[in-house]
Scaffold this active site. Structure first.
Site, PDB file in Angstrom:
ATOM      1  N   ASP A 133     -33.070  49.462  10.338  1.00 44.47           N
ATOM      2  CA  ASP A 133     -34.180  50.415  10.187  1.00 44.47           C
ATOM      3  C   ASP A 133     -34.659  50.938  11.545  1.00 44.47           C
ATOM      4  O   ASP A 133     -35.339  51.966  11.622  1.00 44.47           O
ATOM      5  CB  ASP A 133     -35.360  49.774   9.418  1.00 44.47           C
ATOM      6  CG  ASP A 133     -35.918  48.510  10.045  1.00 44.47           C
ATOM      7  OD1 ASP A 133     -35.422  48.088  11.108  1.00 44.47           O
ATOM      8  OD2 ASP A 133     -36.868  47.935   9.471  1.00 44.47           O
ATOM      9  N   GLU A 134     -34.275  50.235  12.638  1.00 47.59           N
ATOM     10  CA  GLU A 134     -34.802  50.610  13.957  1.00 47.59           C
ATOM     11  C   GLU A 134     -34.309  51.979  14.422  1.00 47.59           C
ATOM     12  O   GLU A 134     -34.885  52.570  15.329  1.00 47.59           O
ATOM     13  CB  GLU A 134     -34.448  49.547  14.996  1.00 47.59           C
ATOM     14  CG  GLU A 134     -35.007  48.194  14.629  1.00 47.59           C
ATOM     15  CD  GLU A 134     -35.241  47.282  15.808  1.00 47.59           C
ATOM     16  OE1 GLU A 134     -35.132  47.723  16.954  1.00 47.59           O
ATOM     17  OE2 GLU A 134     -35.539  46.098  15.556  1.00 47.59           O
ATOM     18  N   TYR A 158     -31.027  49.009  22.226  1.00 48.69           N
ATOM     19  CA  TYR A 158     -30.387  48.470  21.016  1.00 48.69           C
ATOM     20  C   TYR A 158     -30.363  49.515  19.902  1.00 48.69           C
ATOM     21  O   TYR A 158     -29.306  49.841  19.346  1.00 48.69           O
ATOM     22  CB  TYR A 158     -31.111  47.200  20.539  1.00 48.69           C
ATOM     23  CG  TYR A 158     -30.778  46.842  19.106  1.00 48.69           C
ATOM     24  CD1 TYR A 158     -29.508  46.383  18.764  1.00 48.69           C
ATOM     25  CD2 TYR A 158     -31.726  46.989  18.071  1.00 48.69           C
ATOM     26  CE1 TYR A 158     -29.181  46.081  17.439  1.00 48.69           C
ATOM     27  CE2 TYR A 158     -31.410  46.691  16.753  1.00 48.69           C
ATOM     28  CZ  TYR A 158     -30.136  46.237  16.451  1.00 48.69           C
ATOM     29  OH  TYR A 158     -29.822  45.952  15.151  1.00 48.69           O
ATOM     30  N   LYS A 162     -27.241  51.518  18.058  1.00 41.97           N
ATOM     31  CA  LYS A 162     -26.960  51.462  16.614  1.00 41.97           C
ATOM     32  C   LYS A 162     -26.976  52.879  16.024  1.00 41.97           C
ATOM     33  O   LYS A 162     -26.158  53.216  15.166  1.00 41.97           O
ATOM     34  CB  LYS A 162     -27.976  50.574  15.897  1.00 41.97           C
ATOM     35  CG  LYS A 162     -27.878  49.093  16.214  1.00 41.97           C
ATOM     36  CD  LYS A 162     -26.579  48.439  15.792  1.00 41.97           C
ATOM     37  CE  LYS A 162     -26.434  48.310  14.297  1.00 41.97           C
ATOM     38  NZ  LYS A 162     -25.190  47.538  13.939  1.00 41.97           N
ATOM     39  N   ASN A 187     -35.926  43.772   8.964  1.00 39.96           N
ATOM     40  CA  ASN A 187     -35.796  42.454   9.615  1.00 39.96           C
ATOM     41  C   ASN A 187     -35.374  41.360   8.639  1.00 39.96           C
ATOM     42  O   ASN A 187     -36.038  41.147   7.635  1.00 39.96           O
ATOM     43  CB  ASN A 187     -37.144  42.022  10.213  1.00 39.96           C
ATOM     44  CG  ASN A 187     -37.428  42.715  11.503  1.00 39.96           C
ATOM     45  OD1 ASN A 187     -37.563  43.934  11.528  1.00 39.96           O
ATOM     46  ND2 ASN A 187     -37.530  41.963  12.582  1.00 39.96           N
TER      47      ASN A 187
HETATM   48  P1  NAD Z   1     -26.015  38.305  15.531  1.00 39.31           P
HETATM   49  O1  NAD Z   1     -26.317  38.679  16.944  1.00 39.31           O
HETATM   50  O2  NAD Z   1     -26.581  37.049  14.982  1.00 39.31           O
HETATM   51  O3  NAD Z   1     -24.438  38.243  15.315  1.00 39.31           O
HETATM   52  C1  NAD Z   1     -23.567  39.209  15.829  1.00 39.31           C
HETATM   53  C2  NAD Z   1     -22.141  38.663  15.708  1.00 39.31           C
HETATM   54  O4  NAD Z   1     -21.258  39.659  16.210  1.00 39.31           O
HETATM   55  C3  NAD Z   1     -21.907  37.399  16.535  1.00 39.31           C
HETATM   56  O5  NAD Z   1     -21.183  36.457  15.790  1.00 39.31           O
HETATM   57  C4  NAD Z   1     -21.076  37.896  17.724  1.00 39.31           C
HETATM   58  O6  NAD Z   1     -20.206  36.901  18.249  1.00 39.31           O
HETATM   59  C5  NAD Z   1     -20.309  39.038  17.083  1.00 39.31           C
HETATM   60  N1  NAD Z   1     -19.876  40.042  18.071  1.00 39.31           N
HETATM   61  C6  NAD Z   1     -20.610  40.586  19.074  1.00 39.31           C
HETATM   62  N2  NAD Z   1     -19.862  41.458  19.779  1.00 39.31           N
HETATM   63  C7  NAD Z   1     -18.635  41.480  19.183  1.00 39.31           C
HETATM   64  C8  NAD Z   1     -17.428  42.180  19.442  1.00 39.31           C
HETATM   65  N3  NAD Z   1     -17.345  43.052  20.458  1.00 39.31           N
HETATM   66  N4  NAD Z   1     -16.374  41.964  18.629  1.00 39.31           N
HETATM   67  C9  NAD Z   1     -16.446  41.068  17.615  1.00 39.31           C
HETATM   68  N5  NAD Z   1     -17.553  40.358  17.328  1.00 39.31           N
HETATM   69  C10 NAD Z   1     -18.639  40.572  18.109  1.00 39.31           C
HETATM   70  O7  NAD Z   1     -26.464  39.559  14.668  1.00 39.31           O
HETATM   71  P2  NAD Z   1     -27.079  39.602  13.192  1.00 39.31           P
HETATM   72  O8  NAD Z   1     -28.540  39.418  13.272  1.00 39.31           O
HETATM   73  O9  NAD Z   1     -26.258  38.733  12.323  1.00 39.31           O
HETATM   74  O10 NAD Z   1     -26.814  41.134  12.839  1.00 39.31           O
HETATM   75  C11 NAD Z   1     -25.576  41.537  12.260  1.00 39.31           C
HETATM   76  C12 NAD Z   1     -25.593  43.042  12.080  1.00 39.31           C
HETATM   77  O11 NAD Z   1     -26.694  43.416  11.251  1.00 39.31           O
HETATM   78  C13 NAD Z   1     -25.777  43.822  13.382  1.00 39.31           C
HETATM   79  O12 NAD Z   1     -24.969  44.966  13.309  1.00 39.31           O
HETATM   80  C14 NAD Z   1     -27.236  44.199  13.397  1.00 39.31           C
HETATM   81  O13 NAD Z   1     -27.433  45.394  14.094  1.00 39.31           O
HETATM   82  C15 NAD Z   1     -27.505  44.382  11.915  1.00 39.31           C
HETATM   83  N6  NAD Z   1     -28.880  44.134  11.469  1.00 39.31           N
HETATM   84  C16 NAD Z   1     -29.515  42.968  11.786  1.00 39.31           C
HETATM   85  C17 NAD Z   1     -30.791  42.718  11.286  1.00 39.31           C
HETATM   86  C18 NAD Z   1     -31.527  41.434  11.605  1.00 39.31           C
HETATM   87  O14 NAD Z   1     -32.707  41.332  11.260  1.00 39.31           O
HETATM   88  N7  NAD Z   1     -30.920  40.445  12.204  1.00 39.31           N
HETATM   89  C19 NAD Z   1     -31.423  43.665  10.460  1.00 39.31           C
HETATM   90  C20 NAD Z   1     -30.744  44.857  10.170  1.00 39.31           C
HETATM   91  C21 NAD Z   1     -29.457  45.071  10.657  1.00 39.31           C
HETATM   92  O1  DAU Z   2     -35.653  45.767  12.097  1.00 42.42           O
HETATM   93  C1  DAU Z   2     -34.349  45.251  12.089  1.00 42.42           C
HETATM   94  C2  DAU Z   2     -34.078  44.568  13.402  1.00 42.42           C
HETATM   95  O2  DAU Z   2     -34.807  43.341  13.368  1.00 42.42           O
HETATM   96  C3  DAU Z   2     -32.603  44.306  13.662  1.00 42.42           C
HETATM   97  O3  DAU Z   2     -31.927  45.528  13.758  1.00 42.42           O
HETATM   98  C4  DAU Z   2     -32.410  43.503  14.945  1.00 42.42           C
HETATM   99  O4  DAU Z   2     -31.054  43.173  15.122  1.00 42.42           O
HETATM  100  C5  DAU Z   2     -33.224  42.225  14.836  1.00 42.42           C
HETATM  101  O5  DAU Z   2     -33.147  41.496  16.044  1.00 42.42           O
HETATM  102  C6  DAU Z   2     -34.675  42.546  14.513  1.00 42.42           C
HETATM  103  O6  DAU Z   2     -35.299  43.206  15.639  1.00 42.42           O
HETATM  104  P1  DAU Z   2     -36.782  42.854  16.079  1.00 42.42           P
HETATM  105  O7  DAU Z   2     -36.991  43.265  17.487  1.00 42.42           O
HETATM  106  O8  DAU Z   2     -37.747  43.381  15.071  1.00 42.42           O
HETATM  107  O9  DAU Z   2     -36.725  41.238  15.901  1.00 42.42           O
HETATM  108  P2  DAU Z   2     -37.349  40.070  16.762  1.00 42.42           P
HETATM  109  O10 DAU Z   2     -37.239  38.825  15.942  1.00 42.42           O
HETATM  110  O11 DAU Z   2     -36.846  40.041  18.164  1.00 42.42           O
HETATM  111  O12 DAU Z   2     -38.887  40.471  16.820  1.00 42.42           O
HETATM  112  C7  DAU Z   2     -39.660  40.637  15.637  1.00 42.42           C
HETATM  113  C8  DAU Z   2     -41.047  41.076  16.063  1.00 42.42           C
HETATM  114  O13 DAU Z   2     -41.679  39.965  16.721  1.00 42.42           O
HETATM  115  C9  DAU Z   2     -41.038  42.214  17.066  1.00 42.42           C
HETATM  116  O14 DAU Z   2     -42.141  43.058  16.797  1.00 42.42           O
HETATM  117  C10 DAU Z   2     -41.221  41.526  18.418  1.00 42.42           C
HETATM  118  C11 DAU Z   2     -42.041  40.296  18.067  1.00 42.42           C
HETATM  119  N1  DAU Z   2     -41.777  39.099  18.907  1.00 42.42           N
HETATM  120  C12 DAU Z   2     -40.500  38.698  19.088  1.00 42.42           C
HETATM  121  C13 DAU Z   2     -40.213  37.590  19.874  1.00 42.42           C
HETATM  122  C14 DAU Z   2     -38.787  37.154  20.095  1.00 42.42           C
HETATM  123  C15 DAU Z   2     -42.844  38.392  19.436  1.00 42.42           C
HETATM  124  O15 DAU Z   2     -44.025  38.746  19.232  1.00 42.42           O
HETATM  125  N2  DAU Z   2     -42.561  37.290  20.197  1.00 42.42           N
HETATM  126  C16 DAU Z   2     -41.302  36.869  20.465  1.00 42.42           C
HETATM  127  O16 DAU Z   2     -41.116  35.873  21.206  1.00 42.42           O
END
Ligand code: NAD
Ligand code: DAU
Length: 354
Positions: A133-134, A158, A162, A187
């Protein structure tokens, strides 16, 4: 057979575990095992032959092409990415390399593989890109939630990386006819999330009696979705999504960060009470804000509900309970990821914050 990239990361590993539970179809898991990739998260698979792990880079065109020719998957799901906003502020280069260049090379490999398929194979093939969503930028209080047609306005390295990959994915559909799908999700939280992200960081810091860092005033709003629900939405999009379409995925669950931190503290107070009866809330520490911090995200996930019949199964209350309990039950997993590199990151991200 399907090819999943990034299947050793947080969402990817949950997806792989979910897939082998619900399907008998084999899965190749291509993951470079960056700091965020962890084979321990896949340990519940044991020796399952349905899962073929390959360590490698999505940007390695020769490797990906060879895997596609050898295994002839009917779909690619691209989870692989650099995913942490704070890291993209400290060191953006890796985000450009994996999220843009890597995604481009993966698309190139997919395009030439897809061309080599017969008409039946071509029709059934899908390239499903996992996005966020970012890419839509930040909302003001009272603005309607993001729909799929909201303009792209990413604000961090980031989210900009994306957004670039989303545009490339769409261009490969528009220009070359590649049958792509894009999902943009809010998230996620749940088991196996690396403790650099807010919820697991708060849990592990609280259990260690460390400060719970809240950026700025803690009033930034995110929409939170349990990771199992994200996985079921992806499976549904793969099954029934229309090529070329984008689907927003969300939990209908907007919350300010400080409320998330309170919820975790309150659950820990019940499940692992502190001696002397004090609350984990006493560890909350407001620290310098993230530069360019987006104020509010909110997802309108009505398209995926209307067209594909998907809705989240968990509420925030049920999902956060499962999550906190999982971290309490899996202290070995947590201990093992808190390695040297993780400690260096904590120092880099938090030491300079007032
Ligand atoms: P993560 O950082 O936990 O995992 C990413 C994985 O990708 C890792 O296993 C890493 O080793 C692998 N990777 C990184 N670079 C690579 C490369 N060049 N080739 C092959 N593998 C590689 O991330 P996540 O939180 O599991 O997110 C997964 C996907 O979902 C991402 O595309 C992220 O943008 C998207 N996303 C995440 C969230 C969230 O809240 N975590 C929300 C919405 C979308
Ligand atoms: O919205 C989807 C995204 O959510 C994904 O695309 C990203 O991969 C994922 O990392 C996540 O991004 P955020 O920046 O929202 O997640 P994070 O957990 O880092 O932070 C969540 C919120 O909390 C954000 O507003 C920042 C805040 N935060 C985060 C950390 C690590 C704090 O206040 N303190 C902290 O120490």
């Amino acid at each position: 057979m399907i090819l999943v990239t990034g299947g050793a990361g947080f969402i990817g590993a949950n997806f792989v575990l979910d897939w082998v539970t619900h399907s008998r179809e084999a899965l190749i898991n291509l993951d470079i095992l960056s700091y965020a990739g962890n084979l321990e998260s896949l340990a519940p698979l044991g020796e399952n032959e349905q899962h073929i792990f390959v360590r490698g880079d999505i940007g390695d065109l020769a490797l990906v092409s060879e895997l596609l020719q050898r295994y002839q998957p009917r779909a690619i799901i691209n989870f692989a990415a650099e995913s942490h906003v704070d890291r993209s502020i400290h060191a953006p280069e890796a985000f450009i390399q994996t999220n843009i260049v890597g995604a481009f090379r993966l698309l190139e490999a997919a395009r030439s593989y897809w061309h080599s398929l017969d008409s039946h194979g071509k029709r059934g093939f899908r390239f499903l890109h996992i996005s966020t969503d970012e890419v839509y930028g930040s909302l003001l209080k009272g603005d309607p939630p993001f729909t799929e047609t909201h303009r792209y306005q990413p604000s961090s390295p980031y989210s900009a990386s994306k957004a670039s990959s989303d545009h490339l994915v769409r261009a490969y559909h528009h220009t070359f006819g590649l049958p792509v799908l894009t999902t943009n999700c809010s998230n996620n939280y749940g088991p196996y999330q690396f403790p650099e992200k807010l919820i697991p960081l708060i849990i592990v810091n609280a259990l260690a009696g460390k400060p719970l860092p809240v950026y700025g005033d803690g009033q930034q709003i995110r929409d939170w979705l349990y990771v199992g629900d994200h996985c079921s939405a992806i499976t549904r999009a793969l099954e029934a999504g229309r090529p070329g379409e984008t689907y927003n995925i969300g939990g209908w669950n907007e919350k300010p960060n400080i409320d998330i931190v309170y919820s975790v503290c309150d659950l820990l107070d019940k499940l692992r009470p502190l001696p002397g009866g004090s609350s984990y809330r006493s560890l909350i520490t407001f620290v310098t804000d993230r530069p360019g911090h987006d104020r509010r995200y909110a997802m309108d996930a009505s398209k995926i509900e209307r067209e594909l019949g998907w809705r989240p199964a968990e509420t925030f209350e049920t999902g956060i309970c499962k999550t906190v309990q999982w971290y309490l039950d899996n202290s070995d997993w947590v201990g093992n990821v808190q390695s040297g590199a993780y400690l260096t990151w904590l120092e880099k991200n938090y030491q300079g914050r007032a």
